[in-house]
Every structure is written in structure tokens, then in C-alpha cells.
Motif scaffolding. Structure first.
Motif, PDB file in Angstrom:
ATOM      1  N   VAL A 144      19.804 -33.828 -18.092  1.00 21.99           N
ATOM      2  CA  VAL A 144      20.539 -32.797 -17.370  1.00 21.99           C
ATOM      3  C   VAL A 144      20.775 -33.294 -15.950  1.00 21.99           C
ATOM      4  O   VAL A 144      19.882 -33.909 -15.361  1.00 21.99           O
ATOM      5  N   PRO A 145      21.965 -33.068 -15.374  1.00 24.02           N
ATOM      6  CA  PRO A 145      22.196 -33.485 -13.989  1.00 24.02           C
ATOM      7  C   PRO A 145      21.095 -32.982 -13.060  1.00 24.02           C
ATOM      8  O   PRO A 145      20.718 -31.808 -13.124  1.00 24.02           O
ATOM      9  N   GLN A 146      20.587 -33.868 -12.234  1.00 26.24           N
ATOM     10  CA  GLN A 146      19.486 -33.516 -11.339  1.00 26.24           C
ATOM     11  C   GLN A 146      20.011 -32.741 -10.141  1.00 26.24           C
ATOM     12  O   GLN A 146      20.920 -33.172  -9.446  1.00 26.24           O
ATOM     13  N   MET A 147      19.405 -31.579  -9.910  1.00 29.35           N
ATOM     14  CA  MET A 147      19.773 -30.744  -8.767  1.00 29.35           C
ATOM     15  C   MET A 147      18.492 -30.358  -8.030  1.00 29.35           C
ATOM     16  O   MET A 147      17.644 -29.668  -8.591  1.00 29.35           O
ATOM     17  N   ASP A 148      18.364 -30.842  -6.815  1.00 29.87           N
ATOM     18  CA  ASP A 148      17.133 -30.614  -6.049  1.00 29.87           C
ATOM     19  C   ASP A 148      17.167 -29.235  -5.391  1.00 29.87           C
ATOM     20  O   ASP A 148      17.263 -29.104  -4.166  1.00 29.87           O
ATOM     21  N   ILE A 149      17.105 -28.200  -6.249  1.00 31.18           N
ATOM     22  CA  ILE A 149      17.118 -26.815  -5.779  1.00 31.18           C
ATOM     23  C   ILE A 149      15.873 -26.128  -6.327  1.00 31.18           C
ATOM     24  O   ILE A 149      15.511 -26.324  -7.481  1.00 31.18           O
ATOM     25  N   SER A 150      15.230 -25.344  -5.506  1.00 28.33           N
ATOM     26  CA  SER A 150      14.074 -24.573  -5.967  1.00 28.33           C
ATOM     27  C   SER A 150      14.156 -23.160  -5.404  1.00 28.33           C
ATOM     28  O   SER A 150      14.791 -22.922  -4.360  1.00 28.33           O
ATOM     29  N   SER A 151      13.511 -22.231  -6.098  1.00 23.02           N
ATOM     30  CA  SER A 151      13.472 -20.856  -5.609  1.00 23.02           C
ATOM     31  C   SER A 151      12.739 -20.781  -4.275  1.00 23.02           C
ATOM     32  O   SER A 151      13.099 -19.972  -3.406  1.00 23.02           O
TER      33      SER A 151
END
Length: 214
Positions: free
Chosen positions: A172-179
């Protein structure tokens, strides 16, 4: 005549059983706190659905995660509302609120046992990040859980793919997002544009959520 009738009945039963087998649903489950749900969650769910050809992927918010260090979270009604807004335009995604209704600590084994009993015509695929795979041996009743669902692992950089358990690996494309990042941004008055669906941003602003950071 009687023999022919019996043969015809047996043939009908076989056909009906074959139809039931063919109709088995293939459903993914992505669990999490979703505090709040963000684009990386949605990309993960959508990519697994597309790549594995699943009928649907359900995003399943936890009531209380079974961690030793319990994390603060907002009221579950807000997390559920944001999830429903986030997936509203994608017919391949849905929300599974079973753990919110049950309340208490959310053990995956208990949840999947209930889901498989309630939906005997469904094969489940439980989605986890590659960073969680190494902890599977410590999961509650993991051996029994493996009989209830297939595990789908999302490959992550710097994490191995070796496991004593069968894992279906997906890129899956890596997305450096977190809650956590999003909550901090909102607390500090920063924009969350392009990190959250616009509908979720509007909901957070309308309800005044996360101004204290959690």
C-alpha cells in the motif's frame, strides 16, 4: 418413479449447496481507534479491497483497545460519526460498530467469533500493519483466532515479513500520517487539509474536537 424423485431431490440439494458456496462473501476488517480517521486509514482499506477483490472492507472502531497503557480518546459517538462521513462516497467501504455496541475491552478473538457466528456465509480478512505482525504470538487466543479469519499484513519499511502464522501481504502506498499527529496539529491551530477528508475536517471544527489534544 420413487428412485427418480430421490435422485432429483439429491441433485437439487447439491445445486443449492454449490450456490451457497459460490455466494460466500469476502470481507475485510480494519480495526483501530480512528481518533480521528484519516486518509492513510482510507487508502489502506481501499487498496486491500481492490487488490484482494473483496466484496467490502469494514472499518471497525474499538471501544477500548486491550492495551496495558490505556489511551485517552473522545466519545465513541464522534469517532463513529467521522467514520461514516469518511466512507460515505465509497460503496466498497463500510463501518462495523460491533465493538462500540459491546463496550468493554475489545479482544479481536471475541469480536471475530461473534462476527463469524452472525455471518456464517462470510470469509473474513483481518488487516494489520506490518509493524504489528511480530506481536501476533502475544495476541489473545491467537491460535483460535487464526481459525476464524485470514490475516492481511500491510508491508512497512524496516519491518520483516516472516511470521509463524500465514499472512497475506499487500503493498500500500506509504503515507506518514497518524491520528496523534493530527490531534497535535489541531491543538496547535495548524491546518489538517489533505490529511483528513473534508467532511471529517468540518465535523471536527463544528464539534470543537481535539482542541485539548486528545
Amino acid at each position: 418413479m420413487g428412485t427418480n424423485t430421490n435422485a432429483a431431490l439429491k441433485a437439487e440439494v447439491i445445486v443449492e449447496e454449490a450456490k451457497l458456496f459460490q455466494k460466500r462473501k469476502q470481507v475485510g476488517i480494519l480495526g483501530g481507534n480512528f481518533n480521528p480517521v484519516h486518509l492513510a486509514h482510507l487508502v489502506m482499506a481501499d487498496q486491500v479491497q481492490q487488490q484482494l477483490g473483496l466484496d467490502k472492507v469494514y472499518l471497525m472502531p474499538t471501544y477500548l483497545p486491550p492495551h496495558v497503557d490505556e489511551k485517552k480518546t473522545i466519545d465513541s459517538k464522534h469517532r463513529l460519526a467521522m467514520l461514516e462521513l469518511a466512507i460515505a462516497d465509497n460503496p466498497n467501504l463500510a463501518v462495523e460498530p460491533i465493538e462500540l455496541f459491546r463496550k468493554g475491552k475489545s479482544y479481536t478473538y471475541d469480536t471475530m467469533k461473534a462476527l463469524t457466528q452472525n455471518n456464517p456465509d462470510t470469509d473474513y480478512y483481518f488487516i494489520i500493519g506490518g509493524d504489528m505482525v511480530e506481536y501476533l504470538p502475544k495476541w489473545h487466543k491467537i491460535d483460535e483466532l487464526m481459525t476464524l479469519t485470514n490475516f492481511v499484513g500491510i508491508r512497512r519499511p524496516h519491518y520483516g515479513t516472516v511470521s509463524p502464522y500465514p499472512i497475506i501481504w499487500v503493498d500500500v502506498p506509504q503515507m506518514d500520517i497518524s491520528s496523534t499527529l493530527i490531534r497535535e496539529k489541531i491543538k496547535n491551530g495548524c491546518s489538517t487539509r489533505y490529511l483528513l477528508p473534508n467532511s471529517v475536517i468540518h465535523y471536527i471544527e463544528e464539534k470543537g474536537l481535539y482542541v485539548d489534544g486528545f
